[in-house]
Design a protein around this motif. Structure first.
Motif, PDB file in Angstrom:
ATOM      1  N   MET A 199       0.810  -1.219   0.000  1.00 23.62           N
ATOM      2  CA  MET A 199       0.000   0.000   0.000  1.00 23.62           C
ATOM      3  C   MET A 199       0.848   1.276   0.000  1.00 23.62           C
ATOM      4  SD  MET A 199      -3.039  -1.151  -0.164  1.00 23.62           S
ATOM      5  CE  MET A 199      -4.089   0.207   0.277  1.00 23.62           C
ATOM      6  N   LEU A 200       2.143   1.149   0.277  1.00 18.58           N
ATOM      7  CA  LEU A 200       3.027   2.320   0.285  1.00 18.58           C
ATOM      8  C   LEU A 200       3.079   2.967  -1.094  1.00 18.58           C
ATOM      9  CD1 LEU A 200       4.921   4.020   1.991  1.00 18.58           C
ATOM     10  CD2 LEU A 200       6.776   2.443   1.402  1.00 18.58           C
ATOM     11  N   ARG A 201       2.844   2.196  -2.137  1.00 18.38           N
ATOM     12  CA  ARG A 201       2.821   2.751  -3.499  1.00 18.38           C
ATOM     13  C   ARG A 201       1.702   3.785  -3.647  1.00 18.38           C
ATOM     14  NH1 ARG A 201       6.106   1.670  -7.598  1.00 18.38           N
ATOM     15  NH2 ARG A 201       4.364   1.609  -9.026  1.00 18.38           N
ATOM     16  N   LEU A 202       0.642   3.636  -2.850  1.00 18.27           N
ATOM     17  CA  LEU A 202      -0.464   4.592  -2.934  1.00 18.27           C
ATOM     18  C   LEU A 202      -0.166   5.843  -2.118  1.00 18.27           C
ATOM     19  CD1 LEU A 202      -3.505   2.150  -2.608  1.00 18.27           C
ATOM     20  CD2 LEU A 202      -2.518   3.131  -4.686  1.00 18.27           C
ATOM     21  N   SER A 203       0.159   5.642  -0.832  1.00 20.23           N
ATOM     22  CA  SER A 203       0.468   6.769   0.047  1.00 20.23           C
ATOM     23  C   SER A 203       0.935   6.246   1.396  1.00 20.23           C
ATOM     24  CB  SER A 203      -0.775   7.653   0.251  1.00 20.23           C
ATOM     25  OG  SER A 203      -1.742   6.963   1.035  1.00 20.23           O
ATOM     26  N   GLU A 204       1.462   7.162   2.204  1.00 20.62           N
ATOM     27  CA  GLU A 204       1.882   6.774   3.548  1.00 20.62           C
ATOM     28  C   GLU A 204       0.672   6.398   4.402  1.00 20.62           C
ATOM     29  OE1 GLU A 204       4.283   9.926   5.089  1.00 20.62           O
ATOM     30  OE2 GLU A 204       5.863   9.584   3.613  1.00 20.62           O
ATOM     31  N   LEU A 205      -0.421   7.111   4.210  1.00 19.25           N
ATOM     32  CA  LEU A 205      -1.640   6.791   4.942  1.00 19.25           C
ATOM     33  C   LEU A 205      -2.158   5.406   4.522  1.00 19.25           C
ATOM     34  CD1 LEU A 205      -3.656   7.756   7.014  1.00 19.25           C
ATOM     35  CD2 LEU A 205      -4.941   8.859   5.176  1.00 19.25           C
ATOM     36  N   GLY A 206      -2.047   5.103   3.229  1.00 18.50           N
ATOM     37  CA  GLY A 206      -2.433   3.782   2.733  1.00 18.50           C
ATOM     38  C   GLY A 206      -1.570   2.686   3.348  1.00 18.50           C
ATOM     39  N   ALA A 207      -0.273   2.982   3.513  1.00 21.09           N
ATOM     40  CA  ALA A 207       0.638   2.010   4.131  1.00 21.09           C
ATOM     41  C   ALA A 207       0.250   1.763   5.582  1.00 21.09           C
ATOM     42  CB  ALA A 207       2.074   2.504   4.041  1.00 21.09           C
ATOM     43  N   LEU A 208      -0.098   2.816   6.292  1.00 17.78           N
ATOM     44  CA  LEU A 208      -0.521   2.664   7.685  1.00 17.78           C
ATOM     45  C   LEU A 208      -1.814   1.853   7.765  1.00 17.78           C
ATOM     46  CD1 LEU A 208      -0.124   3.315  10.667  1.00 17.78           C
ATOM     47  CD2 LEU A 208      -1.396   5.430  10.286  1.00 17.78           C
ATOM     48  N   ALA A 209      -2.751   2.149   6.864  1.00 18.75           N
ATOM     49  CA  ALA A 209      -4.004   1.397   6.838  1.00 18.75           C
ATOM     50  C   ALA A 209      -3.729  -0.075   6.505  1.00 18.75           C
ATOM     51  CB  ALA A 209      -4.965   2.002   5.817  1.00 18.75           C
ATOM     52  N   GLY A 210      -2.831  -0.334   5.571  1.00 22.71           N
ATOM     53  CA  GLY A 210      -2.466  -1.702   5.212  1.00 22.71           C
ATOM     54  C   GLY A 210      -1.842  -2.441   6.378  1.00 22.71           C
ATOM     55  N   LEU A 211      -0.987  -1.758   7.128  1.00 24.21           N
ATOM     56  CA  LEU A 211      -0.361  -2.363   8.297  1.00 24.21           C
ATOM     57  C   LEU A 211      -1.412  -2.795   9.314  1.00 24.21           C
ATOM     58  CD1 LEU A 211       2.253  -2.956   9.980  1.00 24.21           C
ATOM     59  CD2 LEU A 211       1.985  -0.667  10.919  1.00 24.21           C
ATOM     60  N   VAL A 212      -2.333  -1.886   9.620  1.00 26.00           N
ATOM     61  CA  VAL A 212      -3.362  -2.169  10.624  1.00 26.00           C
ATOM     62  C   VAL A 212      -4.323  -3.258  10.138  1.00 26.00           C
ATOM     63  CG1 VAL A 212      -5.339  -1.189  11.863  1.00 26.00           C
ATOM     64  CG2 VAL A 212      -3.204   0.106  11.697  1.00 26.00           C
ATOM     65  N   VAL A 213      -4.819  -3.118   8.925  1.00 30.51           N
ATOM     66  CA  VAL A 213      -5.786  -4.081   8.393  1.00 30.51           C
ATOM     67  C   VAL A 213      -5.147  -5.464   8.268  1.00 30.51           C
ATOM     68  CG1 VAL A 213      -7.131  -4.711   6.343  1.00 30.51           C
ATOM     69  CG2 VAL A 213      -7.242  -2.385   7.249  1.00 30.51           C
ATOM     70  N   GLY A 214      -3.941  -5.525   7.746  1.00 29.59           N
ATOM     71  CA  GLY A 214      -3.257  -6.806   7.594  1.00 29.59           C
ATOM     72  C   GLY A 214      -3.014  -7.481   8.926  1.00 29.59           C
TER      73      GLY A 214
END
Length: 161
Positions: free
Chosen positions: A30-45
């Motif tokens: 999700m980091l390819r989308l944005s830093e916020l997306g990466a954080l959301a990916g971390l939490v959701v995953g």
């Protein structure tokens, strides 16, 4: 004699690294989308993988009120026959090459030993119950004690299927 045996088939501690790895992997994707997306990916995953592992490790085996309760199945001890504790090699054989597709099986790959209990009810097509357990001898003794204590003599397995 309520509560004769109670075992939760929890996953090994090392498996709890999997949600961390899943969260980090999804964060990198999700980091390819944005830093916020990466954080959301971390939490959701992390949350999704942790929920899955917790659910898989929540299976219980109990002998209570004259019944063997294994996962969703509730089987009166009167419908059970001989209980055979299985060592590592025999447990592997009974969950693979010797397995009968009609059997009720509560399998956990991380539990090397098991108990195989014959189903004595002639009206039930289930030939046996295979239960992954860390204490096969104790479970066999608890089933025998429940049977000796005047356990329910009802018949059949109710696997919830």
């Amino acid at each position: 004699m309520e509560g004769m045996y109670d075992e939760r088939l929890t996953v090994p501690r090392s498996w709890w690294l999997l949600p961390v790895a899943t969260g980090l992997s999804l964060a990198l994707i999700m980091l390819r989308l944005s830093e916020l997306g990466a954080l959301a990916g971390l939490v959701v995953g992390f949350v999704a993988a942790a929920a899955g592992i917790s659910s898989y490790g929540s299976a219980r085996i109990r002998v209570v009120q004259g019944s063997l309760v294994a996962g969703q199945a509730r089987i009166p001890v009167g419908a059970l026959g001989e209980a055979l504790p299985l060592d590592r090699a025999e447990a592997l054989a009974w969950r693979s090459v010797k397995a009968d597709p009609r059997a009720f099986m509560l399998l956990r790959s991380y539990v090397p030993t098991a108990l195989r209990v014959e189903v004595a009810d002639p009206a039930d097509p289930t030939p046996y119950v295979y239960l992954s357990t860390r204490s096969p001898q104790r479970l066999a003794e608890a089933i025998e004690a429940a049977r000796g204590a005047g356990g329910d003599t009802g018949s059949g397995t109710d696997s919830g299927a």
